[in-house]
Design a protein around this motif. Structure first.
Motif, PDB file in Angstrom:
ATOM      1  N   VAL A 594       0.841  -1.196   0.000  1.00 44.01           N
ATOM      2  CA  VAL A 594       0.000   0.000   0.000  1.00 44.01           C
ATOM      3  C   VAL A 594       0.878   1.249   0.000  1.00 44.01           C
ATOM      4  O   VAL A 594       1.825   1.346   0.789  1.00 44.01           O
ATOM      5  CB  VAL A 594      -0.919   0.014   1.239  1.00 44.01           C
ATOM      6  N   ARG A 595       0.574   2.149  -0.911  1.00 46.44           N
ATOM      7  CA  ARG A 595       1.156   3.494  -0.850  1.00 46.44           C
ATOM      8  C   ARG A 595       0.058   4.434  -0.378  1.00 46.44           C
ATOM      9  O   ARG A 595      -0.781   4.881  -1.163  1.00 46.44           O
ATOM     10  CB  ARG A 595       1.667   3.933  -2.215  1.00 46.44           C
ATOM     11  N   PRO A 596       0.012   4.732   0.924  1.00 42.84           N
ATOM     12  CA  PRO A 596      -1.043   5.625   1.411  1.00 42.84           C
ATOM     13  C   PRO A 596      -0.804   7.047   0.933  1.00 42.84           C
ATOM     14  O   PRO A 596       0.298   7.400   0.486  1.00 42.84           O
ATOM     15  CB  PRO A 596      -0.905   5.522   2.937  1.00 42.84           C
ATOM     16  N   LEU A 597      -1.843   7.863   1.004  1.00 48.41           N
ATOM     17  CA  LEU A 597      -1.641   9.273   0.697  1.00 48.41           C
ATOM     18  C   LEU A 597      -0.639   9.834   1.692  1.00 48.41           C
ATOM     19  O   LEU A 597      -0.774   9.638   2.900  1.00 48.41           O
ATOM     20  CB  LEU A 597      -2.961  10.032   0.768  1.00 48.41           C
ATOM     21  N   ARG A 598       0.359  10.480   1.183  1.00 46.57           N
ATOM     22  CA  ARG A 598       1.507  10.891   1.991  1.00 46.57           C
ATOM     23  C   ARG A 598       1.108  11.956   3.003  1.00 46.57           C
ATOM     24  O   ARG A 598       0.497  12.969   2.656  1.00 46.57           O
ATOM     25  CB  ARG A 598       2.612  11.416   1.087  1.00 46.57           C
ATOM     26  N   ALA A 599       1.473  11.706   4.257  1.00 46.89           N
ATOM     27  CA  ALA A 599       1.351  12.730   5.288  1.00 46.89           C
ATOM     28  C   ALA A 599       2.649  13.530   5.272  1.00 46.89           C
ATOM     29  O   ALA A 599       3.710  13.022   5.636  1.00 46.89           O
ATOM     30  CB  ALA A 599       1.120  12.098   6.655  1.00 46.89           C
ATOM     31  N   LEU A 600       2.575  14.756   4.817  1.00 48.16           N
ATOM     32  CA  LEU A 600       3.787  15.540   4.629  1.00 48.16           C
ATOM     33  C   LEU A 600       4.419  15.909   5.966  1.00 48.16           C
ATOM     34  O   LEU A 600       3.727  16.273   6.923  1.00 48.16           O
ATOM     35  CB  LEU A 600       3.480  16.819   3.847  1.00 48.16           C
ATOM     36  N   THR A 601       5.740  15.788   6.006  1.00 47.48           N
ATOM     37  CA  THR A 601       6.452  16.261   7.180  1.00 47.48           C
ATOM     38  C   THR A 601       6.428  17.785   7.181  1.00 47.48           C
ATOM     39  O   THR A 601       6.081  18.433   6.179  1.00 47.48           O
ATOM     40  CB  THR A 601       7.908  15.780   7.171  1.00 47.48           C
ATOM     41  N   GLU A 602       6.800  18.360   8.303  1.00 52.56           N
ATOM     42  CA  GLU A 602       6.826  19.824   8.389  1.00 52.56           C
ATOM     43  C   GLU A 602       7.794  20.405   7.370  1.00 52.56           C
ATOM     44  O   GLU A 602       7.497  21.422   6.725  1.00 52.56           O
ATOM     45  CB  GLU A 602       7.230  20.245   9.803  1.00 52.56           C
ATOM     46  N   GLU A 603       8.929  19.729   7.180  1.00 55.13           N
ATOM     47  CA  GLU A 603       9.911  20.206   6.212  1.00 55.13           C
ATOM     48  C   GLU A 603       9.352  20.130   4.796  1.00 55.13           C
ATOM     49  O   GLU A 603       9.518  21.055   3.999  1.00 55.13           O
ATOM     50  CB  GLU A 603      11.195  19.385   6.314  1.00 55.13           C
ATOM     51  N   GLU A 604       8.660  19.013   4.468  1.00 55.27           N
ATOM     52  CA  GLU A 604       8.089  18.858   3.130  1.00 55.27           C
ATOM     53  C   GLU A 604       6.989  19.875   2.877  1.00 55.27           C
ATOM     54  O   GLU A 604       6.876  20.431   1.784  1.00 55.27           O
ATOM     55  CB  GLU A 604       7.558  17.440   2.960  1.00 55.27           C
ATOM     56  N   ALA A 605       6.158  20.111   3.891  1.00 53.21           N
ATOM     57  CA  ALA A 605       5.049  21.040   3.722  1.00 53.21           C
ATOM     58  C   ALA A 605       5.535  22.480   3.576  1.00 53.21           C
ATOM     59  O   ALA A 605       4.943  23.281   2.840  1.00 53.21           O
ATOM     60  CB  ALA A 605       4.094  20.918   4.909  1.00 53.21           C
ATOM     61  N   ASP A 606       6.631  22.814   4.259  1.00 55.00           N
ATOM     62  CA  ASP A 606       7.125  24.196   4.235  1.00 55.00           C
ATOM     63  C   ASP A 606       8.002  24.492   3.030  1.00 55.00           C
ATOM     64  O   ASP A 606       8.227  25.657   2.696  1.00 55.00           O
ATOM     65  CB  ASP A 606       7.924  24.488   5.514  1.00 55.00           C
ATOM     66  N   PHE A 607       8.514  23.451   2.379  1.00 52.09           N
ATOM     67  CA  PHE A 607       9.475  23.693   1.299  1.00 52.09           C
ATOM     68  C   PHE A 607       8.804  24.348   0.097  1.00 52.09           C
ATOM     69  O   PHE A 607       7.870  23.814  -0.484  1.00 52.09           O
ATOM     70  CB  PHE A 607      10.126  22.380   0.869  1.00 52.09           C
ATOM     71  N   ASP A 608       9.294  25.513  -0.256  1.00 53.18           N
ATOM     72  CA  ASP A 608       8.819  26.240  -1.432  1.00 53.18           C
ATOM     73  C   ASP A 608      10.043  26.837  -2.114  1.00 53.18           C
ATOM     74  O   ASP A 608      10.630  27.808  -1.624  1.00 53.18           O
ATOM     75  CB  ASP A 608       7.844  27.338  -1.035  1.00 53.18           C
ATOM     76  N   PRO A 609      10.460  26.276  -3.253  1.00 51.57           N
ATOM     77  CA  PRO A 609      11.679  26.775  -3.902  1.00 51.57           C
ATOM     78  C   PRO A 609      11.570  28.212  -4.371  1.00 51.57           C
ATOM     79  O   PRO A 609      12.589  28.855  -4.621  1.00 51.57           O
ATOM     80  CB  PRO A 609      11.865  25.811  -5.075  1.00 51.57           C
ATOM     81  N   ASP A 610      10.352  28.722  -4.500  1.00 50.59           N
ATOM     82  CA  ASP A 610      10.205  30.122  -4.883  1.00 50.59           C
ATOM     83  C   ASP A 610      10.544  31.063  -3.733  1.00 50.59           C
ATOM     84  O   ASP A 610      10.768  32.253  -3.941  1.00 50.59           O
ATOM     85  CB  ASP A 610       8.778  30.395  -5.361  1.00 50.59           C
ATOM     86  N   VAL A 611      10.568  30.504  -2.517  1.00 55.10           N
ATOM     87  CA  VAL A 611      10.886  31.303  -1.330  1.00 55.10           C
ATOM     88  C   VAL A 611      12.336  31.088  -0.913  1.00 55.10           C
ATOM     89  O   VAL A 611      13.098  32.030  -0.698  1.00 55.10           O
ATOM     90  CB  VAL A 611       9.939  30.962  -0.166  1.00 55.10           C
ATOM     91  N   ALA A 612      12.730  29.822  -0.792  1.00 52.92           N
ATOM     92  CA  ALA A 612      14.106  29.485  -0.397  1.00 52.92           C
ATOM     93  C   ALA A 612      14.434  28.105  -0.938  1.00 52.92           C
ATOM     94  O   ALA A 612      13.627  27.186  -0.838  1.00 52.92           O
ATOM     95  CB  ALA A 612      14.261  29.522   1.126  1.00 52.92           C
ATOM     96  N   ASP A 613      15.642  27.992  -1.491  1.00 51.91           N
ATOM     97  CA  ASP A 613      16.039  26.728  -2.104  1.00 51.91           C
ATOM     98  C   ASP A 613      17.549  26.591  -2.000  1.00 51.91           C
ATOM     99  O   ASP A 613      18.290  27.373  -2.601  1.00 51.91           O
ATOM    100  CB  ASP A 613      15.595  26.693  -3.574  1.00 51.91           C
ATOM    101  N   ASP A 614      18.008  25.603  -1.207  1.00 52.34           N
ATOM    102  CA  ASP A 614      19.449  25.403  -1.057  1.00 52.34           C
ATOM    103  C   ASP A 614      19.964  24.236  -1.895  1.00 52.34           C
ATOM    104  O   ASP A 614      21.124  23.838  -1.776  1.00 52.34           O
ATOM    105  CB  ASP A 614      19.831  25.203   0.410  1.00 52.34           C
ATOM    106  N   GLY A 615      19.104  23.671  -2.734  1.00 52.80           N
ATOM    107  CA  GLY A 615      19.539  22.617  -3.640  1.00 52.80           C
ATOM    108  C   GLY A 615      19.625  21.239  -3.035  1.00 52.80           C
ATOM    109  O   GLY A 615      20.093  20.309  -3.689  1.00 52.80           O
ATOM    110  N   THR A 616      19.161  21.061  -1.798  1.00 52.75           N
ATOM    111  CA  THR A 616      19.259  19.745  -1.160  1.00 52.75           C
ATOM    112  C   THR A 616      17.965  18.948  -1.253  1.00 52.75           C
ATOM    113  O   THR A 616      17.957  17.762  -0.936  1.00 52.75           O
ATOM    114  CB  THR A 616      19.641  19.891   0.323  1.00 52.75           C
TER     115      THR A 616
END
Length: 683
Positions: A594-616
């Motif tokens: 089963v691949r459940p619908l992903r519960a995003l971690t805080e880091e995943e939910a906050d990541f927005d490359p238009d705001v900040a992106d360190d390439g990692t």
């Protein structure tokens, strides 16, 4: 002999191969449209107390009232949209007002416990206790296509605003606008800093310089001192030395004293005397008779040359006792050297080069001697048969300019070297470029002006920052892109000063295309998916079906007979190995991946490359809305109307007493509100 075994509710095992190709297998299931509700009858009053329907939701026998209110049962979203992150979901004919009120049951996640399987649950009471239960990962999700004056991201505010209104409940906004999980990925390429050069200038010798060859610089002269005799003599003449006492003299050669002590018997002739003197000088100097026969002078010459070469004779009684005495010791003549000079301007700083001809009799000696004088700032090397002076610095501030000198003098260094032709024009240093290499490296895939982020585990090359770096592309002969970094404000090449940066990676910006990541499940069976000759217990490797949509980095749960036994992340092989885990299977086991619908971690939910992106971060996740929007005009005033799915909507047709809202449908699909019956072993 029993020819057929029931492995579980979905697998039959035939003991004989003779059945293959000669048998048809039919299964018997209750017919949806043929079964009328059963009736509970009071035998005393002969009255019908209640109807009882067949209820077996795992095999699509749901609450009849609830399922009557469902228009569509699909594992995929049936709607077409105008606004969505996934281009594949944009429809030519988007859903609109015509579909308002449509109720959709999402069957992709509607999964039940295998309560009907008497092999997995042999106890009938256990089966009945589990009857109709959802699997641990199953959900009942019922959506209603809804018209709205606000976009779906404002629906929650509208629901909250209208919750305490006095308007009729049936007209209020209720439920939750459906969100879809999206993902987009980007690659990471191995990169290296290349093309860093130092300033240099070449002294052209026509390619003829060989390290061991003579340089052509003049060697120095040797120091010497003469003893002038009063008359001429021949080598065979007697010296006149007599007696037994030794005849002595001190000879200082390059500062070291050599005591000559010669007996009369060993030096009866001038020839014998010369042999005795040279034997006792031990090669540090050489005694000769000068200038030619018949001779007038005894000369002792140092074996070394140059400024440190010297001979000082202090006679005790040797030379004064010779037959041709008195012998007069002449003034000592010291050794001499030729000094050759040039000036190297390295990175705009002058370095005066001064070298003795004695120290550079070969080109190898020349390069090592000069390099030692400019150590830490530059070097002189033999390259391609020419002499090349290089700065140790790199970049366009790295420069070299050779001035031979003094010009026209015999001591001009390069002009005195054998084979020298001329100086080539100086070549200034250059800053580096970053080249993307390795498997999957892009070939002319970066757009001019595209942002490229560089990351490293070491020290970042100067000005090659992990913030704003733009590129222009040049396809190199090797086929890999060469990225020339450009500072965004000035548009000039950035100074990449460090080669060999460890683990440097080039990370492009995300593209605009997102993909939808739905709930996904795959069922596998022991004797079919693994091996027909499987042992009674074994630890297999599960091979997932690529075409279903599994992907690297998927986080998956593994269930055996409805029990969660393993959570893992898929690698590129799309396999799950149970070897060594202690998790074993038998042939009747049923495995659900089963691949459940992903519960995003805080880091995943906050990541927005238009705001900040360190390439990692190479994967971006987000939940977002899909919808259609249409514009109408009222007195030239634009009015926008939105259409999207709403879960747990409480709207229903009040004119139909059999009508249920989507919210009520979901409740009755979870727990049937009416009496029911089950068929355990249909005949």
């Amino acid at each position: 002999m029993q020819e057929v075994d029931k492995v579980n509710s979905e697998i039959l095992k035939f003991q004989s191969a003779g059945f293959v190709g000669v048998m048809l297998l039919f299964t018997i299931n209750p017919g949806f449209s043929k079964i009328s509700p059963s009736k509970l009858i009071d035998n005393l009053s002969h009255t019908v107390k209640s109807n009882a329907q067949l209820w077996d939701p795992a095999r699509d026998h749901h609450s009849t009232v609830a399922i009557h209110n469902v228009d569509l049962q699909n594992p995929q979203d049936p709607a077409g949209y105008l606004v969505t992150e996934n281009p594949a979901n944009v429809a030519d004919y988007a859903w609109n007002a015509l579909q308002v009120g449509t109720v959709w049951l999402d069957t992709s996640i509607l999964v039940y416990v295998k309560y009907y399987d008497d092999k997995l649950y042999p106890n009938v009471d256990n089966r009945l206790g589990l009857w109709g239960d959802l699997a641990p990962y199953g959900e009942v999700q019922v959506f209603q296509w809804t018209e709205s004056s606000v976009p779906p991201d404002e629906w929650a505010d509208l629901v909250s605003q209208q919750s305490n209104d006095t308007r009729p409940q049936r007209t209020k906004a209720t439920g939750t606008a459906r969100q879809t999980l999206f993902k987009r990925t980007r690659p990471s390429y191995t990169a290296s800093v290349e093309g860093i050069t130092s300033g240099s200038q070449t002294a052209d010798f026509g390619g003829g310089v060989v390290g061991a060859a003579a340089s052509g610089l003049a060697a120095g002269t040797a120091g010497y001192q003469d003893i002038l005799m009063t008359t001429t003599f021949l080598t065979g003449d007697v010296t006149g030395l007599t007696g037994t006492a030794p005849f002595q003299a001190n000879v200082f050669i390059d500062g070291d004293n050599y005591l000559l002590s010669i007996s009369a018997a060993s030096a009866s002739t001038y020839s014998a005397l010369l042999i005795q003197i040279n034997n006792q000088l031990l090669g540090a100097a050489t005694a000769t008779y000068e200038p030619s026969s018949p001779y007038t002078t005894i000369r002792i010459t140092s074996a070394t040359t140059g400024l440190g070469s010297s001979v000082i004779i202090q006679d005790i009684n040797l030379f004064g006792s010779l037959i041709d005495a008195p012998a007069i010791v002449q003034v000592a003549v010291p050794g001499a050297s030729t000094t050759y000079t040039a000036t190297f301007k390295l990175d705009d700083i002058d370095y005066d080069i001064s070298i003795l001809g004695d120290d550079a009799q070969t080109f190898d000696d020349l390069t090592s001697t000069i390099t030692s004088q400019i150590s830490g700032f530059g070097s002189l090397d033999i390259i391609g048969g020419d002499l090349v002076v290089s700065s140790i610095a790199v970049g366009d501030d790295s420069t070299v300019l050779i001035t031979d000198g003094p010009v026209g003098a015999t001591s001009a260094l390069f002009a005195s070297l054998t084979g020298f032709v001329s100086f080539d024009a100086p070549i200034d240093g250059t800053y580096g470029v970053v080249r993307v290499t390795g498997a999957g490296a892009p070939v002319n895939q970066f757009d001019v002006g595209e942002e490229i982020i560089f990351t490293t585990t070491g020290t970042m090359p100067a000005l090659l920052t992990a913030s704003i770096t733009y590129i222009t592309t040049t396809v190199t002969p090797s086929g890999a892109d060469q990225l020339i970094t450009v500072e965004s404000t000035e548009g000039e090449p950035a100074n990449i000063l460090t080669a060999g940066t460890p683990f440097l990676t080039a990370v492009p910006s995300f593209d605009a295309d997102w993909e939808t990541i739905p709930f996904l499940t795959e069922r596998q069976y022991g004797p079919i998916d693994y091996t027909l000759s499987m042992p009674s217990v074994f630890e297999p490797t599960l091979f997932l079906t690529t075409s279903l949509g599994w992907a690297e980095e998927d986080k998956v749960d593994v269930y055996i007979n409805d029990a969660l036994i393993l959570t893992t992340v898929l690698d590129s092989s799309l396999t799950i190995s149970l070897v060594g885990t202690g998790v074993t299977l038998t042939e009747q086991d049923i495995v659900d991946i089963v691949r459940p619908l992903r519960a995003l971690t805080e880091e995943e939910a906050d990541f927005d490359p238009d705001v900040a992106d360190d390439g990692t971060m190479f994967i971006q996740w987000k939940y977002d809305y899909e919808y259609s929007v249409f514009t109408t005009y009222n007195d030239n005033v634009p009015i926008q109307t939105y259409y999207f799915w709403v879960q747990n909507s409480q709207l229903r047709d009040v004119t139909d007493n059999t009508s249920l809202s989507a919210y009520e449908v979901a409740i009755q699909l979870r727990v049937i509100p009416t009496p029911y019956f089950v068929v355990q072993h249909p005949k």
